[in-house]
Scaffold this active site. Sequence first.
Site, short mmCIF file in Angstrom:
data_model
loop_
_atom_site.label_atom_id
_atom_site.label_comp_id
_atom_site.label_asym_id
_atom_site.label_seq_id
_atom_site.Cartn_x
_atom_site.Cartn_y
_atom_site.Cartn_z
N SER A 146 -11.45 15.20 21.37
CA SER A 146 -12.09 14.88 22.65
C SER A 146 -11.08 15.12 23.76
O SER A 146 -9.86 15.08 23.54
CB SER A 146 -12.51 13.42 22.62
N TYR A 183 -11.03 4.66 20.91
CA TYR A 183 -11.61 5.99 20.69
C TYR A 183 -10.59 7.05 21.12
O TYR A 183 -10.29 7.98 20.36
CB TYR A 183 -12.91 6.13 21.49
N1 LIG Z 1 -21.10 14.12 22.03
C1 LIG Z 1 -20.06 14.36 22.79
O1 LIG Z 1 -20.19 14.51 24.03
C2 LIG Z 1 -18.69 14.44 22.18
C3 LIG Z 1 -17.61 14.75 23.05
C4 LIG Z 1 -16.33 14.87 22.50
C5 LIG Z 1 -16.14 14.66 21.14
N2 LIG Z 1 -17.20 14.34 20.32
C6 LIG Z 1 -16.93 14.12 18.89
O2 LIG Z 1 -17.83 14.88 18.11
C7 LIG Z 1 -18.10 14.22 16.87
C8 LIG Z 1 -19.59 14.07 16.67
O3 LIG Z 1 -20.11 13.30 17.74
P1 LIG Z 1 -21.68 13.15 18.08
O4 LIG Z 1 -21.75 13.02 19.53
O5 LIG Z 1 -22.47 14.18 17.34
O6 LIG Z 1 -21.93 11.69 17.43
P2 LIG Z 1 -23.26 10.97 16.88
O7 LIG Z 1 -24.48 11.62 17.42
O8 LIG Z 1 -23.07 9.52 17.08
O9 LIG Z 1 -23.19 11.30 15.31
C9 LIG Z 1 -22.15 10.79 14.53
C10 LIG Z 1 -22.43 11.01 13.06
O10 LIG Z 1 -21.34 10.45 12.32
C11 LIG Z 1 -21.84 9.55 11.33
N3 LIG Z 1 -20.82 8.53 11.07
C12 LIG Z 1 -20.33 7.59 11.91
N4 LIG Z 1 -19.40 6.85 11.28
C13 LIG Z 1 -19.29 7.34 10.02
C14 LIG Z 1 -18.50 6.99 8.90
N5 LIG Z 1 -17.66 5.95 8.93
N6 LIG Z 1 -18.63 7.70 7.76
C15 LIG Z 1 -19.51 8.74 7.71
N7 LIG Z 1 -20.29 9.11 8.73
C16 LIG Z 1 -20.18 8.41 9.87
C17 LIG Z 1 -23.16 9.03 11.94
O11 LIG Z 1 -24.08 8.56 10.98
P3 LIG Z 1 -24.13 7.02 10.46
O12 LIG Z 1 -24.17 6.16 11.69
O13 LIG Z 1 -25.35 6.97 9.62
O14 LIG Z 1 -22.89 6.84 9.68
C18 LIG Z 1 -23.69 10.31 12.57
O15 LIG Z 1 -24.33 11.12 11.59
C19 LIG Z 1 -17.35 12.87 16.96
O16 LIG Z 1 -16.13 12.96 16.27
C20 LIG Z 1 -17.13 12.69 18.45
O17 LIG Z 1 -16.01 11.88 18.71
C21 LIG Z 1 -18.47 14.23 20.82
#
Ligand SMILES: NC(=O)c1ccc[n+]([C@@H]2O[C@H](COP(=O)([O-])OP(=O)(O)OC[C@H]3O[C@@H](n4cnc5c(N)ncnc54)[C@H](OP(=O)(O)O)[C@@H]3O)[C@@H](O)[C@H]2O)c1
Length: 239
Positions: A144, A157
């Site tokens: 991030s 985070y």
């Molecule tokens: N969206 C953004 O703007 C953004 C920006 C910068 C970085 N990121 C990074 O991109 C990645 C994906 O983010 P996203 O926005 O797609 O998040 P999201 O929509 O919240 O999806 C997260 C996924 O991870 C799973 N998860 C969470 N904790 C877990 C664990 N302990 N073990 C296994 N699975 C787990 C969740 O399912 P369950 O809850 O069922 O476990 C879900 O499938 C993350 O690392 C985030 O920090 C996102």
Amino acid sequence: MGGRLANVVAIITGAGRGIGRATAELFAREGARVVLCSRTSRELRAALSTIKAAGGEAAARVTDIGSPRQARALVRFAVRRYGRLDLLINNAGILGPRVPISDYPIREWQRVLRINLSGTFYMSREAARVMAAQGHGCIITLSSSVGRAGRAGWGAYAVSKFGVEGLMQVLADELRSVGVYAMTFNPGATRTAMRAEAYPREDRDRLRHPPLSARALLQLATNASPAISGNAFDLENLP
Ligand SMILES: NC(=O)c1ccc[n+]([C@@H]2O[C@H](COP(=O)([O-])OP(=O)(O)OC[C@H]3O[C@@H](n4cnc5c(N)ncnc54)[C@H](OP(=O)(O)O)[C@@H]3O)[C@@H](O)[C@H]2O)c1
């Protein structure tokens, strides 16, 4: 199935929704055999059926990456099922509270670091062992912008993302000579559940869509090389 990832076996953590799901779907369309995980089963089952309905090869296992035992079992499951492991996308993560460090609840600090940092370490450690023995492999971890420059209110985070940047650099340095590469990718503001939790009032229509991150991860995975291992990427500096 042909495609840019034909014969590749990939684990994608956190593949039930958001960026992880879009990545699993794209990688399967490109011919990879994909192993998906998340902590809960409903979204995971839906992701798996979508991939299979489109003719992809995929398997899923409910896994909390913050448990070393479950992380190891997931890697073993993938290797048992598909014979090897070429690609690990460390995508799973949680946001945690958006409060200043002086108010940050200790239990939340521990929970965020257990999943985002230690969980990424548990997965990477198991995958690195398999990949080093094979003499090839690639590990890409979602980072991030707040993991590259500290910003107020992002607490554990942000610190966890600084941690995974360091973890990928150390791994890259240790494993480059045996053909295993490690790097990070920052997707930027993307329209997912996590982003909505962080910015509940913003206009979601202005955000990037998860398939854009998926395509960037595909580009990184297919262009991985000793020269770029250990680097930090975002959409603007893809190889
Ligand atoms: N969206 C953004 O703007 C953004 C920006 C910068 C970085 N990121 C990074 O991109 C990645 C994906 O983010 P996203 O926005 O797609 O998040 P999201 O929509 O919240 O999806 C997260 C996924 O991870 C799973 N998860 C969470 N904790 C877990 C664990 N302990 N073990 C296994 N699975 C787990 C969740 O399912 P369950 O809850 O069922 O476990 C879900 O499938 C993350 O690392 C985030 O920090 C996102």
